[in-house]
Scaffold this active site. Structure first.
Site, PDB file in Angstrom:
ATOM      1  N   GLU A 291     -18.586 -32.943 -33.268  1.00 34.53           N
ATOM      2  CA  GLU A 291     -18.369 -33.220 -31.838  1.00 34.53           C
ATOM      3  C   GLU A 291     -18.782 -32.081 -30.918  1.00 34.53           C
ATOM      4  O   GLU A 291     -18.866 -32.267 -29.712  1.00 34.53           O
ATOM      5  CB  GLU A 291     -16.890 -33.568 -31.573  1.00 34.53           C
ATOM      6  CG  GLU A 291     -15.874 -32.485 -31.893  1.00 34.53           C
ATOM      7  CD  GLU A 291     -15.483 -32.450 -33.364  1.00 34.53           C
ATOM      8  OE1 GLU A 291     -16.188 -33.075 -34.177  1.00 34.53           O
ATOM      9  OE2 GLU A 291     -14.505 -31.783 -33.706  1.00 34.53           O
TER      10      GLU A 291
ATOM     11  N   LYS B 259     -13.966 -34.468 -15.714  1.00 33.97           N
ATOM     12  CA  LYS B 259     -14.385 -34.376 -14.309  1.00 33.97           C
ATOM     13  C   LYS B 259     -15.528 -35.341 -13.963  1.00 33.97           C
ATOM     14  O   LYS B 259     -15.477 -36.044 -12.968  1.00 33.97           O
ATOM     15  CB  LYS B 259     -14.810 -32.934 -14.011  1.00 33.97           C
ATOM     16  CG  LYS B 259     -15.129 -32.669 -12.564  1.00 33.97           C
ATOM     17  CD  LYS B 259     -13.900 -32.282 -11.813  1.00 33.97           C
ATOM     18  CE  LYS B 259     -14.156 -32.051 -10.349  1.00 33.97           C
ATOM     19  NZ  LYS B 259     -12.900 -31.780  -9.642  1.00 33.97           N
TER      20      LYS B 259
END
Ligand code: XMP
Length: 520
Positions: free
Chosen positions: A179, A376
């Site tokens: 990841e 975000k």
């Protein structure tokens, strides 16, 4: 627990620093996932959650330590694909009958190279085409004996079982972290995994919006909610979303401390009150804040004055709503991922500027945080989905104490006025040159120093200012933005010509560290 049904993937968190990045990779594939700490996941939880696939995260513990985290035994009988990463691999191997040993000289931290055995494995499709890939390792222990049914598909110098699998059960395990960025093609592994698990990629921002609205309605019922609007992206998106869910039950409180940028207060009020029709309290408290700040020049003192007053003002205005039980906040995922503690479940720490200085405890309010699962850029995407204008959604971050920390020394109204004008010209320049989205944050600081200049035939004695523009991914570290000399020259000329009170412009080329982004 979600309300709308989607194909769901469960991530069982053993406390890795990078578990959130697994979720990130899955979101990029439009797969709905939830992260739950291992303590919470038992047979009943698994039954209710009904995952289509499960990922076991990494974690800081050692399976060789007594009492270290385990996966629920029921997991391995669910009949769904499992991908186990790092500590997860060791847990799975040990629980299924393999062995793990402490790595004597076999610890691996950082970059490593994995080579694949020439056996085909569905989860490696399109990856390891040349048989060798860079990965990122971070482990002390190692699997030393495979569990029955498993085979090895990849090795690194210090991880003989870097990739293992029991393809008949669709159990896969890797010692490295696919990841993270430093496993450059690791996303491929997740893509293959969700494909073979049968995910269709039905998890979009539109779906998130629907689900979040249902969840807010369920949480709040017919109670009243108040939301502190700062004009920033996070609180704005949270407010619009909550308003869509519960309409007039939401009241927003916008505290104008007199330290906002040019046109900002009007923009917020127009947008939320007029465009979105939200009940909005515009608390114009400029006098209160500026009087309290009068004569103060110490940065920490200024921050404390603003923080304390903000709470008082917010509390007073919120009380006037009467009987609100919930406080809404735009808390984001990176703010809540202090993640798992082994003793007491997930330990959530919210940054002080996000929970507006302890307001929820002080006011005995429950929190509504509909953005807790988003990054975000996903919040921005949700903002667009909700119809917020692009100019608003893509805004640079703006600090809670506002222009106060861009005005070193004593704060006066005339200085704030000069600062607002200079900042507006600077941002206009950046937008005109198409640079706004490349920059994390850009602003002007007005300096507590006057310098001599000459304009026309006259002598001037005016303020100097500093332009700041940085690139960053999270605000923790930053580098100055490399404007061209032409851009800087043109901007300096415009500021001096258009803003009375400034006769000298400098460009701040300090990175962070050693500087900070703001001047105070
Ligand atoms: P520094 O100056 O510490 O800033 O490098 C890092 C990021 O945080 C923002 N910042 C704040 N944001 N309340 C906020 O909401 C604050 O008190 C505060 N102080 C700094 C800053 O603008 C930058 O994005």
């Amino acid at each position: 627990m979600s309300i709308i049904s989607h194909d769901r993937l469960l991530i069982i968190d053993f406390g890795s620093q990078v578990t959130q990045l697994i979720a990130r990779r899955l979101r990029e594939l439009n797969v709905y996932c939830e992260i739950h700490p291992f303590q919470k996941v038992d047979a009943a939880f698994l039954r209710d959650f009904a995952p289509k696939a499960v990922i076991l995260s990494g974690g800081p513990a050692s399976v060789l330590t007594e009492g270290s985290p385990r996966a629920p035994e029921a997991l391995f009988g669910l009949g769904v694909p499992i991908l186990a990463i790092c500590y997860g691999q060791q847990v799975m191997m040990q629980q299924l009958g393999g062995q793990v040993t402490r790595g004597h000289g076999t610890a691996e931290f950082g970059r490593a190279y994995v080579t694949t055995a020439h056996k085909k494995l569905d989860i490696l499709d399109g990856w390891f085409e040349n048989g060798l890939e860079q990965v990122w390792m971070s482990h002390g222990d190692n699997v030393s004996k495979l569990a029955p049914g498993f085979d090895v598909y990849g090795t690194s110098p210090n991880a003989p079982y870097a990739i293992t699998a029991d393809p008949s059960r669709h159990f896969y395990a890797v010692q490295f972290h696919p990841e993270v960025h430093h496993t450059p093609n690791g996303a491929k592994l997740y893509e293959n995994f969700v494909k073979l698990a049968g995910f269709t990629g039905d998890w979009t921002m539109g779906a998130y919006r629907e689900q979040a609205i249902a969840a807010i309605r369920e949480q709040v019922g017919d109670a009243k909610v108040i939301c502190g609007l700062s004009g920033g992206v996070d609180s704005s998106v949270a407010a619009v979303l909550i308003h869509e869910a519960i309409g007039e039950q939401l009241t927003c409180v916008f505290v104008d401390h007199g330290l906002l940028r040019q046109g900002e207060a009007e923009e917020v009020v127009t947008m939320f009150r007029d465009h979105y029709n939200m009940p909005l309290i515009h608390a114009d408290e400029q006098d209160l804040f500026l009087t309290a700040l009068d004569g103060q020049s110490d940065p920490e003192t200024k921050r404390k004055i603003i923080g304390k007053l903000f709470i008082e003002v917010f509390e007073n205005h919120a009380k006037s709503v009467g009987g609100a039980k919930f406080l809404a906040q735009g808390t984001l995922y990176p703010d809540v991922i202090e993640s798992v503690s082994f003793s007491g479940g997930p330990s959530v720490t919210i940054k002080s500027h996000h929970n507006v200085g302890g307001l929820p405890e002080r006011m005995h309010m429950k929190l509504v945080e509909p953005l807790r699962e988003l990054f975000k850029d996903e919040v921005r995407e949700l903002g667009r989905e909700l119809g917020l204008p692009e100019s608003f959604v893509g805004r640079h971050p703006f600090p809670g104490p506002g222009l106060a920390i861009r005005c070193p020394g004593k704060i006066t109204r005339p200085k704030l006025e000069i600062l607002r004008k200079a900042d507006a010209v600077y941002i206009d320049q950046i937008r005109k040159h198409g640079l706004y989205d490349e920059i994390w944050q850009a602003f002007v600081a007005i300096l507590p120093v006057r310098t001599v200049g000459v304009m026309g035939d006259g002598r001037t004695y005016d303020y100097a200012c500093a332009l700041r523009a940085v690139t960053s991914v999270d605000g923790m570290t930053a580098d100055y933005y490399p404007f061209t000399h032409d851009f800087l020259g043109e901007t300096a000329t415009r500021i001096i010509n258009e803003v009375e009170g400034i006769n000298r412009v400098t460009y701040d080329i300090t990175s962070k560290p050693p500087g900070t982004i703001e001047w105070e």
